[in-house]
Design a protein around this motif. Structure first.
Motif: not given
Length: 393
Positions: A276-292
């Motif tokens: 939850x914290x490493x995948x959904x949250x941390x990696x999810x945040x990285x992918x969201x910011x760079x993807x946008x």
């Protein structure tokens, strides 16, 4: 109309590729034979080899490798001009002839026709970064399969009690919406990164055109939807993923997967919390910011224009590929543990309920909490959803 005389018509074999030569070279040089023009080009390009120290000292693209002779010529003309540093909003040079070309858009580098880091980005992305990403995506499923063959799934339990509600309808809707959008992005992203080298040779150009086009648009349009789903998932499951002191025991024993023992855990065990914290949250945040950043490189706002330089977009692309690779690899482990690795776990997320025996074995602390919460319920009243039917030691 008479054909133009060779004496009056410049050699287009060079000017068609380097149109600025036709405007900038003296007209007296245009009738020179091709050999003299090539020698002149050589004299302009060779001194660029002495720019190594300058290029290495440049901050944004110190190791940039020029791709074409024209780029070499421009580098030569700028050899004494300092490269913009990290504090500069620019990552390239202005080379548009404004008398002939009016660049559209609102990007801060809309008049940059050549950017030094472009070829460096292309070589890194399609070279070592793609190779490492592909290796990880091939090795991880092999390791999971090897682990499954060597250790096997977790000890089975269940079938001896009633059904306990584990996930609500909202929990499951949010989970599956996030999972489906993630799979679409993962598959389309892999096609975008590796399609030309892997799929194109055997599928052919005509068919691969549609596959690539569909992948591109799916990736661009599903990406923002995945961000919304990820945000909903974060707040939906946040309070159940706070680390507790007993989670350390689960980590030390590796969840009991190797010895096939059941380690006491709350609603979510430590492995699920790490995901939850490493995948959904941390990696999810990285992918969201760079993807946008990559999806919306520029937009027009009221009163001012805001955009991203090519250098920032290249950095975002590096991080997007690295983050996506790690996210997909971690998701493989999550999918394995939630299906074949832990019998009964998939049933919980699909139907929302689990067997009472399964709940007591895999999430004993959560089961005991439910039991204690409903222990004082009057005998003539039905137990609330999710309450254990009988107590356990």
């Amino acid at each position: 109309m008479n054909a133009p005389s060779p004496d009056n018509e410049p050699d287009r074999s060079l000017t068609m590729y380097f149109p600025h030569f036709r405007r900038r070279l003296p007209q007296a040089l245009m009738p020179l034979p091709m050999l003299l023009l090539m020698l002149l080009m050589l004299l302009l390009v060779l001194p660029a080899s002495g720019l190594g120290s300058v290029a290495r000292a440049a901050v944004p693209h110190e190791s940039a490798q020029p791709a074409y002779a024209e780029e070499q010529t421009i580098l030569q003309s700028e050899k004494d001009v300092p490269e913009p540093g990290f504090g500069s909003a620019k990552s390239g040079r202005n080379h548009f002839d404004r008398h002939f070309i009016v660049p559209p858009g609102f990007m801060p580098e809309q008049d940059v026709i050549l950017q030094r880091g472009g070829n460096t980005w292309r070589n890194l992305r399609n070279g070592p970064i793609a190779s490492i990403a592909g290796t990880i995506l091939l090795v991880v499923p092999l390791l999971i399969f090897g682990f499954y063959r060597a250790v096997g799934p977790a000890a089975e339990s269940g079938g001896g009690g009633g059904q306990i509600q584990r996930f609500t309808s909202w929990d499951r809707i949010v989970h599956w919406a996030t999972a489906i959008t993630f799979i679409i992005l993962a598959v389309s992203g892999v096609i975008i990164l590796f399609g030309k080298n892997i799929i194109l040779p055997w599928l052919g150009h005509s068919a691969f055109y549609w596959v690539a086009l569909l992948s591109k648009y799916l990736h661009n349009f599903v990406g923002p939807l995945f961000i919304v789903c990820s945000v909903l998932m974060f707040f939906t499951f946040l309070n159940r993923n706070i680390f507790r002191r007993w989670d350390w025991q689960w980590i030390k024993k590796g969840g009991g997967m190797i010895k096939h023992e059941h380690v006491p855990a709350g609603f979510f065990n430590a492995g699920e919390k790490i995901w939850f914290w490493g995948g959904v949250t941390l990696l999810g945040l990285l992918m969201s910011v760079t993807g946008l950043m990559l999806n919306f490189p520029y937009f027009k706002s009221i009163g001012s224009n805001f955009g991203l330089t090519r250098y920032l977009l290249q950095m975002a692309d590096y991080l997007h590929i690295i983050g996506g690779t790690l996210y997909i690899a971690a998701a493989m482990g999550h999918i394995y543990i939630g299906t074949w690795g832990t019998p009964g776990a998939y049933h919980a997320m699909r139907y929302g309920t689990v067997d009472e025996e399964w709940a007591h074995s895999h999430h004993e602390l959560w089961y005991n909490e439910l039991r204690d919460r409903h222990a004082g319920a009057p005998s003539h009243e039905p137990l609330p959803p999710g309450a254990p039917s009988h107590s356990r030691s």
